[in-house]
Write a protein that holds these residues in place. Structure first.
Motif, PDB file in Angstrom:
ATOM      1  N   ASP A   1       0.726  -1.287  -0.043  1.00  0.00           N
ATOM      2  CA  ASP A   1      -0.023  -0.171  -0.106  1.00  0.00           C
ATOM      3  C   ASP A   1       0.824   1.243   0.113  1.00  0.00           C
ATOM      4  N   ALA A   2       2.290   1.283   0.319  1.00  0.00           N
ATOM      5  CA  ALA A   2       2.879   2.226   0.299  1.00  0.00           C
ATOM      6  C   ALA A   2       4.561   2.089  -0.312  1.00  0.00           C
ATOM      7  N   PRO A   3       4.488   1.494  -1.328  1.00  0.00           N
ATOM      8  CA  PRO A   3       5.864   1.149  -1.911  1.00  0.00           C
ATOM      9  C   PRO A   3       7.052   1.945  -1.676  1.00  0.00           C
ATOM     10  N   HIS A   4       6.690   3.320  -1.671  1.00  0.00           N
ATOM     11  CA  HIS A   4       7.784   4.481  -1.378  1.00  0.00           C
ATOM     12  C   HIS A   4       8.443   4.138  -0.339  1.00  0.00           C
ATOM     13  N   LEU A   5       7.848   3.527   0.793  1.00  0.00           N
ATOM     14  CA  LEU A   5       8.754   3.436   2.115  1.00  0.00           C
ATOM     15  C   LEU A   5       9.803   2.691   1.799  1.00  0.00           C
ATOM     16  N   ALA A   6       9.662   1.775   1.058  1.00  0.00           N
ATOM     17  CA  ALA A   6      11.050   0.949   0.849  1.00  0.00           C
ATOM     18  C   ALA A   6      12.050   1.806   0.119  1.00  0.00           C
ATOM     19  N   ARG A   7      11.661   2.681  -0.680  1.00  0.00           N
ATOM     20  CA  ARG A   7      12.475   3.596  -1.295  1.00  0.00           C
ATOM     21  C   ARG A   7      12.903   4.634  -0.413  1.00  0.00           C
ATOM     22  N   SER A   8      12.403   5.024   0.571  1.00  0.00           N
ATOM     23  CA  SER A   8      12.761   5.930   1.448  1.00  0.00           C
ATOM     24  C   SER A   8      13.880   5.213   2.414  1.00  0.00           C
ATOM     25  N   ALA A   9      13.715   3.991   2.765  1.00  0.00           N
ATOM     26  CA  ALA A   9      14.663   3.361   3.536  1.00  0.00           C
ATOM     27  C   ALA A   9      16.079   3.310   2.616  1.00  0.00           C
ATOM     28  N   ALA A  10      15.919   2.885   1.383  1.00  0.00           N
ATOM     29  CA  ALA A  10      17.175   2.790   0.487  1.00  0.00           C
ATOM     30  C   ALA A  10      17.621   3.921   0.673  1.00  0.00           C
ATOM     31  N   ARG A  11      17.178   5.184   0.613  1.00  0.00           N
ATOM     32  CA  ARG A  11      17.809   6.494   0.379  1.00  0.00           C
ATOM     33  C   ARG A  11      18.584   6.633   1.841  1.00  0.00           C
ATOM     34  N   VAL A  12      18.029   6.427   2.881  1.00  0.00           N
ATOM     35  CA  VAL A  12      18.639   6.515   4.069  1.00  0.00           C
ATOM     36  C   VAL A  12      19.928   5.596   4.131  1.00  0.00           C
ATOM     37  N   PHE A  13      19.858   4.297   3.634  1.00  0.00           N
ATOM     38  CA  PHE A  13      21.090   3.511   3.696  1.00  0.00           C
ATOM     39  C   PHE A  13      22.320   4.287   2.658  1.00  0.00           C
ATOM     40  N   ALA A  14      21.720   4.461   1.655  1.00  0.00           N
ATOM     41  CA  ALA A  14      22.654   5.147   0.899  1.00  0.00           C
ATOM     42  C   ALA A  14      23.465   6.361   1.200  1.00  0.00           C
ATOM     43  N   ALA A  15      22.493   7.147   2.024  1.00  0.00           N
ATOM     44  CA  ALA A  15      23.269   8.393   2.629  1.00  0.00           C
ATOM     45  C   ALA A  15      24.244   8.015   3.745  1.00  0.00           C
ATOM     46  N   TRP A  16      24.153   6.849   4.620  1.00  0.00           N
ATOM     47  CA  TRP A  16      24.974   6.085   5.485  1.00  0.00           C
ATOM     48  C   TRP A  16      26.142   5.766   5.055  1.00  0.00           C
ATOM     49  N   ARG A  17      25.769   4.983   3.695  1.00  0.00           N
ATOM     50  CA  ARG A  17      27.038   4.625   3.137  1.00  0.00           C
ATOM     51  C   ARG A  17      28.034   5.555   2.339  1.00  0.00           C
ATOM     52  N   GLU A  18      27.430   6.572   1.804  1.00  0.00           N
ATOM     53  CA  GLU A  18      28.010   7.879   1.480  1.00  0.00           C
ATOM     54  C   GLU A  18      29.016   8.649   2.400  1.00  0.00           C
ATOM     55  N   ALA A  19      28.497   8.744   3.544  1.00  0.00           N
ATOM     56  CA  ALA A  19      29.110   9.297   4.546  1.00  0.00           C
ATOM     57  C   ALA A  19      30.406   8.511   5.111  1.00  0.00           C
ATOM     58  N   LEU A  20      30.271   7.058   5.182  1.00  0.00           N
ATOM     59  CA  LEU A  20      31.237   6.254   5.725  1.00  0.00           C
ATOM     60  C   LEU A  20      32.541   6.013   4.906  1.00  0.00           C
ATOM     61  N   ALA A  21      31.766   6.153   3.427  1.00  0.00           N
ATOM     62  CA  ALA A  21      32.735   5.930   2.227  1.00  0.00           C
ATOM     63  C   ALA A  21      33.547   7.272   2.177  1.00  0.00           C
ATOM     64  N   ASP A  22      32.826   8.284   2.383  1.00  0.00           N
ATOM     65  CA  ASP A  22      33.586   9.804   2.132  1.00  0.00           C
ATOM     66  C   ASP A  22      34.694   9.724   3.415  1.00  0.00           C
ATOM     67  N   LEU A  23      34.370   9.220   4.520  1.00  0.00           N
ATOM     68  CA  LEU A  23      35.400   9.211   5.670  1.00  0.00           C
ATOM     69  C   LEU A  23      36.731   8.209   5.126  1.00  0.00           C
TER      70      LEU A  23
END
Length: 202
Positions: free
Chosen positions: A116-138
């Motif tokens: 009923d809300a497939p965008h929630l999975a996309r929201s979670a994916a964006r969060v994980f991507a942001a965390w990965r990007e921050a750690l990768a930059d470090l």
């Protein structure tokens, strides 16, 4: 002057994030959020015209930004190992303080079917991507090639999240402690600007 953001709205988003950590997305209902937050029922569709899906989406964003802010603060340190060790310690404290009831609200949304809300999975994916990007930059700032840094960042996030799930099931911090120690050892050898074991005093 613009009006102050509603206290009841803030309470509902915070409550939704807390309930996601403990009960998962499927059990985070409007009724449960209202009971947890003490917000009036009439405020639900005033603040969240999109209903439960909007409320959960905002809770995911809030939780993601909170952890992301902690990661970002850690990445400003001169010692990447200390930043990543601190990331593991944060989750360990959350597990122990909640008596192993609180997990990750982002995982709670990502692993459940939300037809009923497939965008929630996309929201979670964006969060994980942001965390990965921050750690990768470090890691890149401390000498790792971008490709290796990206792989290790993804591995760190996956190790943390998987270990948290195991800890909740086992009611023990052993899986998280093991993951933290192994990743620490990997990074000691991977980071080019750190002395190798046994060389510190040479």
């Amino acid at each position: 002057m613009s009006p102050r953001k509603s206290d009841s709205r803030e309470r509902m988003v915070l409550s939704a994030a807390a309930l996601l950590r403990e009960y998962g997305a499927g059990a985070t209902s409007i009724d449960r959020v209202l009971a947890h937050s003490g917000a009036p029922r009439g405020s639900v569709y005033h603040h969240f015209p999109g209903g439960r899906a909007q409320l959960i989406d905002e809770a995911v964003a809030l939780a993601g930004d909170f952890i992301g802010g902690l990661i970002a603060a850690g990445t400003r340190t001169d010692d990447p190992l200390e930043a990543i060790d601190a990331f593991f310690r944060l989750w360990r404290e959350r597990l122990v303080d909640s008596d192993f009831r609180a997990g990750c609200p982002i995982v709670a949304v990502a692993v459940e079917t939300n037809d009923d809300a497939p965008h929630l999975a996309r929201s979670a994916a964006r969060v994980f991507a942001a965390w990965r990007e921050a750690l990768a930059d470090l890691l890149v700032r401390h000498g790792l090639p971008e490709e290796r840094a990206g792989r290790l960042a993804a591995f760190i996030i996956a190790a943390v999240e998987g270990a948290v799930i195991m800890c909740r099931a086992e009611r023990s911090t052993t899986p998280l402690d093991a993951a933290a120690a192994e990743i620490h050892d990997i990074l000691v050898h991977a980071l080019p600007d750190r002395p190798q074991p046994g060389q510190e005093h040479q």
